[in-house]
Design a protein around this motif. Sequence first.
Motif, short mmCIF file in Angstrom:
data_model
loop_
_atom_site.label_atom_id
_atom_site.label_comp_id
_atom_site.label_asym_id
_atom_site.label_seq_id
_atom_site.Cartn_x
_atom_site.Cartn_y
_atom_site.Cartn_z
N HIS A 51 -152.13 -114.53 28.82
CA HIS A 51 -151.17 -113.84 29.29
C HIS A 51 -150.10 -114.62 30.38
O HIS A 51 -149.11 -114.74 30.35
N VAL A 54 -147.41 -119.93 30.44
CA VAL A 54 -146.04 -120.03 29.91
C VAL A 54 -145.66 -121.23 29.18
O VAL A 54 -144.47 -121.51 28.87
N CYS A 56 -145.80 -124.55 30.13
CA CYS A 56 -144.96 -125.59 30.77
C CYS A 56 -145.54 -127.07 30.52
O CYS A 56 -144.91 -128.16 30.49
N ASP A 101 -145.04 -132.43 27.37
CA ASP A 101 -143.72 -132.09 27.71
C ASP A 101 -143.31 -130.83 27.90
O ASP A 101 -141.87 -130.45 27.77
N GLY A 102 -144.30 -129.77 27.57
CA GLY A 102 -144.14 -128.29 27.46
C GLY A 102 -143.36 -128.16 26.17
O GLY A 102 -143.60 -128.98 25.19
N PHE A 103 -142.82 -127.21 25.81
CA PHE A 103 -142.03 -126.66 24.73
C PHE A 103 -140.42 -126.91 24.86
O PHE A 103 -140.02 -126.09 25.46
N GLN A 104 -140.00 -127.89 24.40
CA GLN A 104 -138.47 -128.25 24.69
C GLN A 104 -137.50 -127.62 23.69
O GLN A 104 -136.40 -127.87 23.60
N GLU A 120 -135.29 -114.23 16.47
CA GLU A 120 -135.69 -113.50 17.62
C GLU A 120 -136.40 -111.98 17.23
O GLU A 120 -137.44 -111.52 17.72
N ALA A 126 -145.71 -113.25 20.76
CA ALA A 126 -145.61 -114.75 20.96
C ALA A 126 -146.40 -115.20 22.25
O ALA A 126 -146.13 -114.38 23.00
N PHE A 127 -147.13 -115.97 22.04
CA PHE A 127 -148.08 -116.37 23.31
C PHE A 127 -148.43 -118.12 23.44
O PHE A 127 -148.06 -118.73 22.42
N GLU B 109 -135.47 -132.00 31.10
CA GLU B 109 -136.57 -131.75 30.48
C GLU B 109 -137.71 -131.06 31.42
O GLU B 109 -138.51 -130.34 30.88
N LEU B 110 -137.67 -131.52 32.42
CA LEU B 110 -138.55 -131.08 33.46
C LEU B 110 -138.45 -129.55 33.77
O LEU B 110 -139.51 -128.98 33.81
N LEU B 112 -136.87 -127.54 32.02
CA LEU B 112 -136.86 -126.70 30.56
C LEU B 112 -138.40 -126.54 30.26
O LEU B 112 -138.55 -125.64 29.51
N ARG B 113 -139.13 -127.08 30.81
CA ARG B 113 -140.81 -126.76 30.62
C ARG B 113 -140.76 -125.20 30.86
O ARG B 113 -141.66 -124.81 30.12
N CYS B 114 -140.22 -124.82 31.79
CA CYS B 114 -140.40 -123.32 32.09
C CYS B 114 -139.06 -122.68 31.88
O CYS B 114 -139.03 -121.25 31.30
N LEU B 116 -136.56 -123.05 29.70
CA LEU B 116 -135.94 -122.82 28.31
C LEU B 116 -136.08 -121.53 27.95
O LEU B 116 -137.28 -121.01 28.09
N LYS B 117 -135.12 -120.95 27.62
CA LYS B 117 -135.19 -119.38 27.45
C LYS B 117 -136.12 -119.06 26.02
O LYS B 117 -135.49 -119.39 24.94
N LEU B 118 -137.15 -118.57 26.32
CA LEU B 118 -137.99 -118.00 25.13
C LEU B 118 -138.26 -116.68 25.31
O LEU B 118 -138.90 -116.14 26.38
N SER B 119 -137.78 -115.67 24.57
CA SER B 119 -138.09 -114.15 24.91
C SER B 119 -139.33 -113.87 24.12
O SER B 119 -139.32 -112.98 23.28
N TYR B 120 -140.34 -114.31 24.96
CA TYR B 120 -141.70 -113.92 24.29
C TYR B 120 -142.18 -112.75 25.22
O TYR B 120 -142.49 -113.09 26.23
N SER B 123 -145.62 -112.67 26.31
CA SER B 123 -146.44 -113.57 27.38
C SER B 123 -145.52 -113.75 28.58
O SER B 123 -144.50 -113.09 28.62
N ASP B 124 -146.08 -114.14 29.81
CA ASP B 124 -145.35 -114.00 30.87
C ASP B 124 -144.12 -114.81 30.79
O ASP B 124 -143.08 -114.80 31.79
N ARG B 125 -144.11 -115.76 29.90
CA ARG B 125 -142.97 -116.71 29.61
C ARG B 125 -141.67 -115.82 29.61
O ARG B 125 -140.62 -116.31 30.07
N LEU B 128 -139.56 -115.26 32.88
CA LEU B 128 -138.99 -116.42 33.39
C LEU B 128 -137.59 -116.38 33.22
O LEU B 128 -137.30 -116.45 32.09
#
Lengths: 260, 162
Positions: A51, A54, A56, A101-104, A120, A126-127, B109-110, B112-114, B116-120, B123-125, B128
């Motif tokens: 959970h 994220v 990163c 590099d995370g998910f760009q 969306e 999604a996780f 890019e650094l 965007l690791r966190c 970048l908008k991802l409406s999941y 997940s805790d993402r 953010l």
Amino acid sequence: MNRREFCKKSLLIAGGLVVPLSALELFNPERLLAEKNDKSKTRWVFLVDTHKCVGCGFCVKACKTENEVPYDANVTRTWVERYVITNDGKAHIDSPKGARDGFQSAKLDQNHAGMEEIKEEDIAKAFFVPKLCNQCENPPCVQVCPVGATYKTNNGVVLVDRKWCIGCGYCIMGCPYSVRFFHPVYHVAEKCNFCYHRISQGMKTACVDACPFGARQIGNLKDPKDPVTKVIMNERVNVLKDEYGTKPQVFYIGLPREVK
Amino acid sequence: MKSHVWRPLYVALGIIALLLVLRVFLVPNDFGVSEQGYMYGWHRTSNEAEWKKVTVKYKGSEACKECHEKNYNDITSSPHADIGCENCHGPLLNHPEDPEKLSIDRNRELCLRCHLKLSYKTSDRGNLKGINPETHNAGSKCVQCHAPHNPGQLGQKQEVKK
């Protein structure tokens, strides 16, 4: 004092002396559990909270640098997978460069098939799932090594002897979790070893230190007071590919069935 | 029996003897079985110590605090408190001797690791704050408007070093 009384008292004293101090100690269930299997005081285990992750990828970046895995080679000791489950029940998975590099991109990297766009409104869940070596209790990679170059230490970590490895690749094929690969520089089998140089001097692994969200934790299963042990013992955790009988020691909170 | 019948046997015995002699020289003294048994502990015992000798590169934010206390306090009192210094500044290694100066990753890019908008939602993402990098000031560096050590306040224009 008559003879009868003398005998009685001496027997009582002798009997009392025979009882060792340890026998008077009450049973401590926590200690019994820890000492049940072997005498080693440490059993390193890992706990991942899916959970909290994220995606990163700071863990992957830190791991590659800390463990001298060539940064631009597409191999890594730990990686993060992204799972997007759509409303039709299909699982879409990607892990570009192991998420170094995370998910760009919001689109999923499907290698030669290109970038996959998912609307969306189609996303059911999604996780992110970080993966690393499970440091199995019954490691199949160790069983298949023909030369004794990989082995399990007494604290549960599986190591590779770089000087002794002949690079046959049996262990890479044998690992059900695909955590092993050839080191591009040394040309021997390479794998996550829980940052053995760090944990053996009281530090945490590089990935645990790098994670800003507390999604990764390392602990000692033999220590009943360790917060990681408490979670593993008391909460609902799962492991990967339990049916293989490898007894993996990386535990996951919130592991869905789509994750293999 | 004639000697040509025995000869192959002598050759075989000779090879075995040679292998046993070679083994003494080639196999290290500490190679053997540990407490993990033949299946899991058949190895060179000194290898464990070799792994322990690997250099530690990431030394943790507490090590940075010793000299950079202000910067440490700034970030630990901001929403970025949980992000370790070395995630953006690189591993400490033997700084300040080697390297004398740590680099700072100021690439989009650094961030965007966190962010970048991802409406999941599962997940805790999803919780953010995020942007779409194609529409949100594409091409400019995040640090031109946002201060990484104090991301709560917007409009903190910073001089961007090249």
